[in-house]
Scaffold this motif. Structure first.
Motif, PDB file in Angstrom:
ATOM      1  N   UNK A   1      -3.147  17.847  18.734  1.00  0.00           N
ATOM      2  CA  UNK A   1      -3.833  18.954  18.072  1.00  0.00           C
ATOM      3  C   UNK A   1      -3.526  18.970  16.588  1.00  0.00           C
ATOM      4  N   UNK A   2      -4.604  18.985  15.792  1.00  0.00           N
ATOM      5  CA  UNK A   2      -4.427  19.021  14.342  1.00  0.00           C
ATOM      6  C   UNK A   2      -4.144  17.675  13.706  1.00  0.00           C
ATOM      7  N   UNK A   3      -4.285  16.604  14.482  1.00  0.00           N
ATOM      8  CA  UNK A   3      -4.045  15.257  13.944  1.00  0.00           C
ATOM      9  C   UNK A   3      -5.307  14.406  14.030  1.00  0.00           C
ATOM     10  N   UNK A   4      -5.384  13.446  13.159  1.00  0.00           N
ATOM     11  CA  UNK A   4      -6.496  12.504  13.233  1.00  0.00           C
ATOM     12  C   UNK A   4      -6.004  11.104  12.886  1.00  0.00           C
ATOM     13  N   UNK A   5      -6.889  10.130  13.047  1.00  0.00           N
ATOM     14  CA  UNK A   5      -6.536   8.742  12.718  1.00  0.00           C
ATOM     15  C   UNK A   5      -7.442   8.247  11.593  1.00  0.00           C
ATOM     16  N   UNK A   6      -6.833   7.487  10.689  1.00  0.00           N
ATOM     17  CA  UNK A   6      -7.596   6.900   9.596  1.00  0.00           C
ATOM     18  C   UNK A   6      -7.542   5.397   9.817  1.00  0.00           C
ATOM     19  N   UNK A   7      -8.695   4.762   9.921  1.00  0.00           N
ATOM     20  CA  UNK A   7      -8.678   3.348  10.290  1.00  0.00           C
ATOM     21  C   UNK A   7      -9.449   2.487   9.301  1.00  0.00           C
ATOM     22  N   UNK A   8      -8.994   1.270   9.152  1.00  0.00           N
ATOM     23  CA  UNK A   8      -9.642   0.264   8.313  1.00  0.00           C
ATOM     24  C   UNK A   8      -9.254  -1.078   8.916  1.00  0.00           C
ATOM     25  N   UNK A   9      -9.909  -2.172   8.507  1.00  0.00           N
ATOM     26  CA  UNK A   9      -9.495  -3.470   9.062  1.00  0.00           C
ATOM     27  C   UNK A   9      -8.000  -3.720   8.853  1.00  0.00           C
ATOM     28  N   UNK A  10      -7.270  -3.912   9.948  1.00  0.00           N
ATOM     29  CA  UNK A  10      -5.837  -4.190   9.869  1.00  0.00           C
ATOM     30  C   UNK A  10      -4.989  -2.994   9.484  1.00  0.00           C
ATOM     31  N   UNK A  11      -5.549  -1.787   9.563  1.00  0.00           N
ATOM     32  CA  UNK A  11      -4.767  -0.615   9.157  1.00  0.00           C
ATOM     33  C   UNK A  11      -5.120   0.631   9.965  1.00  0.00           C
ATOM     34  N   UNK A  12      -4.076   1.356  10.370  1.00  0.00           N
ATOM     35  CA  UNK A  12      -4.228   2.601  11.134  1.00  0.00           C
ATOM     36  C   UNK A  12      -3.172   3.561  10.630  1.00  0.00           C
ATOM     37  N   UNK A  13      -3.579   4.791  10.307  1.00  0.00           N
ATOM     38  CA  UNK A  13      -2.590   5.795   9.894  1.00  0.00           C
ATOM     39  C   UNK A  13      -2.927   7.120  10.560  1.00  0.00           C
ATOM     40  N   UNK A  14      -1.872   7.784  10.991  1.00  0.00           N
ATOM     41  CA  UNK A  14      -1.993   9.117  11.550  1.00  0.00           C
ATOM     42  C   UNK A  14      -2.027  10.098  10.373  1.00  0.00           C
ATOM     43  N   UNK A  15      -2.971  11.041  10.409  1.00  0.00           N
ATOM     44  CA  UNK A  15      -3.063  12.019   9.310  1.00  0.00           C
ATOM     45  C   UNK A  15      -3.217  13.425   9.866  1.00  0.00           C
ATOM     46  N   UNK A  16      -2.689  14.403   9.141  1.00  0.00           N
ATOM     47  CA  UNK A  16      -2.881  15.811   9.463  1.00  0.00           C
ATOM     48  C   UNK A  16      -4.328  16.203   9.170  1.00  0.00           C
ATOM     49  N   UNK A  17      -4.900  17.003  10.039  1.00  0.00           N
ATOM     50  CA  UNK A  17      -6.249  17.523   9.789  1.00  0.00           C
ATOM     51  C   UNK A  17      -6.157  18.876   9.070  1.00  0.00           C
ATOM     52  N   UNK A  18      -7.293  19.313   8.519  1.00  0.00           N
ATOM     53  CA  UNK A  18      -7.332  20.648   7.901  1.00  0.00           C
ATOM     54  C   UNK A  18      -7.419  21.718   8.975  1.00  0.00           C
ATOM     55  N   UNK A  19      -7.879  21.326  10.169  1.00  0.00           N
ATOM     56  CA  UNK A  19      -8.060  22.312  11.229  1.00  0.00           C
ATOM     57  C   UNK A  19      -7.156  21.976  12.411  1.00  0.00           C
TER      58      UNK A  19
END
Lengths: 370, 267
Positions: free
Chosen positions: A52-70
């Motif tokens: 809850x409140x988290x999202x994933x940011x993805x690109x080729x060869x890269x994944x990062x967990x990020x906080x959401x605004x909601x």
């Protein structure tokens, strides 16, 4: 099946009642949760374990967990795990044999009693399960373990309301809307979940959520949430000349070029929700009294996997990459009547060096020799 | 085989950890003794029987002139010679001397350097004699050693996987450190054997089992450079237990050239 046409609505805390009901019915509920700095799939007892409140940011060869605004409960896309680990486990003992006074006694694998309820299955993942159904269940040879687990499977799908930069399900026509193959399909909006019912069991189970018919306003919010995912998908794969394009370009110089970048590390095939290759090994104990026949995930990127008749058939990385991509997008069609790719983008994100199959296909098309 | 194969274990420049892993195989040790006749194993018994041996397990690298001569005698005495561990197979951590002045090191470490007589390099056994089979790892995986010994007794090929550590990470459900955290991890170019231990405990792979097949170090190092890793950080990653394994050696040597370029050293 008596499918209700009405779209239902229930408030967010009611999702816990759904989890409890599934557990009461004997299901092991598995769903998204945060572990190792990623959103993975594991057993879930409480909705508090959802990302809850988290999202994933993805690109080729890269994944990062990020906080959401909601505080969205399912505000992420897809992660490093896929549901195939529950239907086609990474390692299984298929058969054992024990030496007795009267010779070898064969001990078949005990019937599997696990019932899984998958929570949070995306449209591309439903498509992947359909593809593995063909691989493991169609034709004269069925995989018994897959069949047992698949028959008892309960699926709570969740529609995507956002997309990653690596997503291309719209090109593969697998999403982002969940249209079939689920017991329940949810769409998350601020005030709760809209729910489509896809099976009688689903109908039965949803009763515990005190769901009511969704208002037209709620349906409108859900539709625009789903549209947001469609609008965010930027990656494309032109499938107009597939199958055919890759098998018609087996000597294309691009194979060598991608072979120079490829690590042949097997990551793409391991994270792929449709890749199904395995190796079977017979392991004897030291006293030679018992043999276990073990099956484990293997990969066409493992040089040993092409060991045939005393030598390696595909002894360089370019030929292994070519084998994987031509099978996935081209010869898979002849074999199973469908593409092997669902456009989830995992092989792009989880390739340590970010090799992007959509780029490789485009490069081969650009200088294709017709 | 009508008679049990005669086994010998020999130590060269090493820490003893790999031969100890044979003694650590407590549950299997008695069964192993049923299958092989341990004729020479100084770590386990002072009853050292003379050769010839059917199987010789070699631990350690060659760092002295005496050992260079001794390994030739062992080879003549042994039908099947197996190197065990990173020292015997790739030169070990002590191969770091290959990039240094060994006399300076001896002077700075030993109070009486005059008692030390050593070669300027540490080299793998295969640079001195023919090796029939190599077991990787620092230390080796004793399950692999047991499989090799049983395979020999049975006359079959040992089952030693050569794929990358990544496949094991994926079997365990370990999330990729390179992709999810931007951490340099040698897993994609390292041979399986440990079961992907370090990545499961929040660290990148140190490459203990040496280069996998193929070890595409240049592509992986490009990625690490893009992640902001300097040659100063990457060279020690490669120059570790398997520093002198050809693929890691070449990759680290190329990085040092890059490092001099980065520093703007005049050509």
């Amino acid at each position: 099946m008596a499918q209700t046409s009405a779209v239902l609505f229930f408030s967010k805390p009611r999702l816990q009642s759904l989890l409890d009901e599934l557990r009461t019915r004997g299901y092991c509920v598995v769903g998204p949760t945060i572990d190792q700095e990623a959103i993975i799939y594991d057993e879930i007892l409480s909705v508090d374990e959802l990302p809850r409140g988290w999202t994933d940011e993805q690109a080729p060869g890269q994944y990062r967990l990020r906080r959401r605004d909601d505080d969205a409960w399912f505000g992420y896309v897809v992660g490093p795990h896929s549901w195939k680990k529950y239907l086609f486990p990474p390692k299984t003992t298929l058969l054992s044999a024990e030496k007795t006074a009267n010779g070898w006694e064969f001990i078949p694998r005990a019937d599997d009693s696990t019932s899984f309820a998958l929570l949070g299955v995306r449209a591309c993942e439903l498509a992947a399960i359909r593809i593995q159904d063909r691989v493991f269940l169609d034709g004269p040879y069925q995989d018994p373990l897959y069949r047992e687990r698949r028959q008892r499977l309960f699926i709570v799908a969740v529609n995507c309301t956002q997309a990653a930069s690596t997503c291309f399900c719209t090109s593969m026509k697998t999403g982002p809307r969940c249209e079939q193959g689920f017991d329940l399909a949810l769409t998350e909006i601020d005030s709760g979940f809209l729910c489509d019912v896809g099976s009688d069991v689903g109908q039965d189970v949803i009763a515990v959520c005190s769901a009511v018919e969704a208002t037209s306003e709620q349906q409108q919010s859900a539709a625009s949430a789903r549209q947001q995912a469609v609008d965010q998908i930027e990656r494309r794969m032109d499938t107009s000349d597939l199958p055919g394009l890759l098998l018609g370009n087996l000597d294309h110089p691009r194979w060598k070029e991608v072979g120079d970048r490829c690590l042949s590390c097997t990551n793409c095939t391991m994270v792929c929700p449709t890749c199904f290759c395995s190796s079977v090994t017979e392991i004897r104990d030291l006293n030679m009294d018992r043999v276990d026949r073990e099956r484990s995930w293997d990969s066409c990127f493992n040089p040993d996997f092409s060991y045939l008749g005393g030598s390696l058939v595909r002894n360089d990385t370019a030929s292994r990459y070519r084998q994987w991509l031509t099978h996935k997008l081209d010869s898979w069609q002849n074999q199973f009547g469908t593409s092997g790719c669902v456009g989830c983008g995992r092989c792009i994100t989880w390739c340590p060096v970010g090799i992007d199959l959509t780029e490789e296909v485009a490069a081969i098309r650009e200088t294709s020799t017709p | 085989m009508s008679r049990k194969p005669r086994l010998a274990v020999f130590k060269f420049a090493s820490c003893d950890g790999c031969q100890l892993s044979l003694l650590d195989a407590e549950d299997e040790l008695l069964a192993i003794c049923d299958r092989v006749d341990i004729a020479h194993f100084a770590e386990a018994s002072s009853d050292l029987q003379p050769g010839p041996y059917d199987v010789a397990l070699i631990e350690g690298s060659i760092t002295t002139a005496e050992d260079a001569a001794r390994i030739r005698r062992v080879r003549l005495d042994s039908k099947f010679l197996i190197t065990i561990g990173a020292c015997a197979t790739a030169g070990g951590i002590q191969a770091l001397r290959n990039w240094a002045n060994v006399d300076d090191w001896v002077d700075s470490i030993y109070p009486s350097p005059e008692f030390i007589s050593t070669l300027s390099t540490s080299t793998p056994i295969a640079q001195h004699v023919h090796v029939d089979f190599a077991l990787h790892g620092c230390p080796i995986n004793y399950h692999q050693l047991v499989d090799v010994l049983v395979a020999l007794a049975e006359g079959r090929q040992p089952r030693i996987p050569s794929h990358s550590v990544c496949l094991d990470c994926k079997h365990r459900g370990t999330v990729c450190h390179v992709v999810a955290r931007g951490v340099p991890c040698l897993g994609p170019v390292t041979q399986s054997g440990c079961g992907a231990l370090c990545p499961a405990y929040d660290r990148g792979c140190y490459g203990c089992f040496g280069p996998s097949v193929p070890a595409n170090t240049s592509s992986l190092l490009n990625k690490f450079r893009m992640l902001g890793q300097s040659p100063d950080q990457l060279v020690p990653l490669l120059r570790n237990f398997n520093a002198a394994a050809p693929e890691f050696q070449r990759a680290a040597d190329q990085l040092t050239i890059l490092r001099s370029n980065d520093e703007g050293t005049p050509s």
